[in-house]
Design a protein around this motif. Sequence first.
Motif, PDB file in Angstrom:
ATOM      1  N   UNK A   1      -3.788   5.857   7.041  1.00 51.32           N
ATOM      2  CA  UNK A   1      -4.386   4.591   7.470  1.00 51.32           C
ATOM      3  C   UNK A   1      -4.677   4.553   8.980  1.00 51.32           C
ATOM      4  N   UNK A   2      -3.894   5.315   9.736  1.00 53.98           N
ATOM      5  CA  UNK A   2      -4.022   5.297  11.195  1.00 53.98           C
ATOM      6  C   UNK A   2      -5.105   6.233  11.736  1.00 53.98           C
ATOM      7  N   UNK A   3      -5.603   7.185  10.939  1.00 54.00           N
ATOM      8  CA  UNK A   3      -6.315   8.309  11.551  1.00 54.00           C
ATOM      9  C   UNK A   3      -7.674   8.677  10.961  1.00 54.00           C
TER      10      UNK A   3
ATOM     11  N   UNK B   1       0.837  -1.207   0.000  1.00 54.95           N
ATOM     12  CA  UNK B   1       0.000   0.000   0.000  1.00 54.95           C
ATOM     13  C   UNK B   1       0.866   1.248   0.000  1.00 54.95           C
ATOM     14  N   UNK B   2       0.372   2.270  -0.671  1.00 56.31           N
ATOM     15  CA  UNK B   2       0.950   3.603  -0.514  1.00 56.31           C
ATOM     16  C   UNK B   2       0.174   4.277   0.604  1.00 56.31           C
ATOM     17  N   UNK B   3       0.881   5.038   1.450  1.00 52.65           N
ATOM     18  CA  UNK B   3       0.204   5.636   2.600  1.00 52.65           C
ATOM     19  C   UNK B   3       0.494   7.141   2.671  1.00 52.65           C
ATOM     20  N   UNK B   4      -0.457   7.956   2.217  1.00 52.30           N
ATOM     21  CA  UNK B   4      -0.304   9.409   2.286  1.00 52.30           C
ATOM     22  C   UNK B   4      -0.092   9.899   3.726  1.00 52.30           C
ATOM     23  N   UNK B   5       0.596  11.020   3.846  1.00 53.71           N
ATOM     24  CA  UNK B   5       0.944  11.598   5.160  1.00 53.71           C
ATOM     25  C   UNK B   5       0.100  12.836   5.447  1.00 53.71           C
ATOM     26  N   UNK B   6      -0.345  12.938   6.690  1.00 54.73           N
ATOM     27  CA  UNK B   6      -1.129  14.100   7.140  1.00 54.73           C
ATOM     28  C   UNK B   6      -0.398  14.847   8.237  1.00 54.73           C
TER      29      UNK B   6
END
Length: 312
Positions: free
Chosen positions: A194-196, A109-114
């Motif tokens: 993915x975490x938030x 998976x690609x996981x964008x950052x916030x």
Amino acid sequence: ASAGVALAQTNGYPSRPITMIVPFAAGGPTDVVARIVGDHMSKTLGQQVIIENVTGAGGTTGATRAKRAANDGYTVIMGHMGTHAAAVPLYPNLAYDPVTDFEPVGVAAGTPILILAKKDYPAKDLSEFVKHVKANSGTLNMAHAGVGSVSYTTCLLLNSILDVKPTDVPFKGTGPALNALMGNQVDYMCDQIVNVVSQVQGGTIRAYAIATDSRNPALPDVPTTKEAGLPEYKVSAWNAIFAPKGTPKPVVDKLSDALDKALSDEATRKRLLELGSDLPEGDRRGQQALASLVKSEVERWSKVIKAAGPGN
Ligand code: MLT
């Protein structure tokens, strides 16, 4: 004879459960992606994929364990941009080389950052946040998942752009870091989407921006860093499965095929997309794609870390 034995073992593979090391705490982004993907891989492989959380040192403890595991296909790791790229320049004595000590299985998976903050953070948008952090960084706490982790590395980049030095507070993963953020014990963090998603939707934390080119369908109200006035901050991460070096090719192929099937499965895709994942398609999947991704990411992060600190 040993080739014959190896072939026989390969033909029956897998004949028992497979351990997938997650180098961060349960409930965090790496754990969540590993469990979703591992679930479907179990069906294809006909054996359970068991998640083992091996935490510490920004994920490098788990990755070291994976490197040293038997190369028989029964231990793999869900690594990421931190353990298999950014850790290289951050740990001069790293016990493994992401390029030469692992067989790439594939990107999961690609996981964008916030850019995230506690819900009481005194800034209504990214430009107020930037102003406030610049004025108060000496008294602010930034949460992360250990030196080398994605949250550490991506916030190192943010802090260097803003030219601020908050106190950084390490956790065993951003699962526990998120709890501290929701509990107002820390002020801000950079984390994988993915975490938030549910916390941002529920308003228990603030999301000031997503560091991708376009908004994410899972959080359509969160502006991009470009829209919010900080276009220099563009960064995203990825999760990928690796086997120890020397794992027989037919075994690695079976794992890659099971990952590929998971990423093509409608229910699995839906779960990952609801969490904001960027699903790898076509030639972004598989062993070759991951091999070149790791090489280019080690190079990229080596340059970024050299320029951004720590110590700068
Ligand atoms: C986690 O699973 O906790 C994260 O991937 C940690 C991180 O790298 O920031």
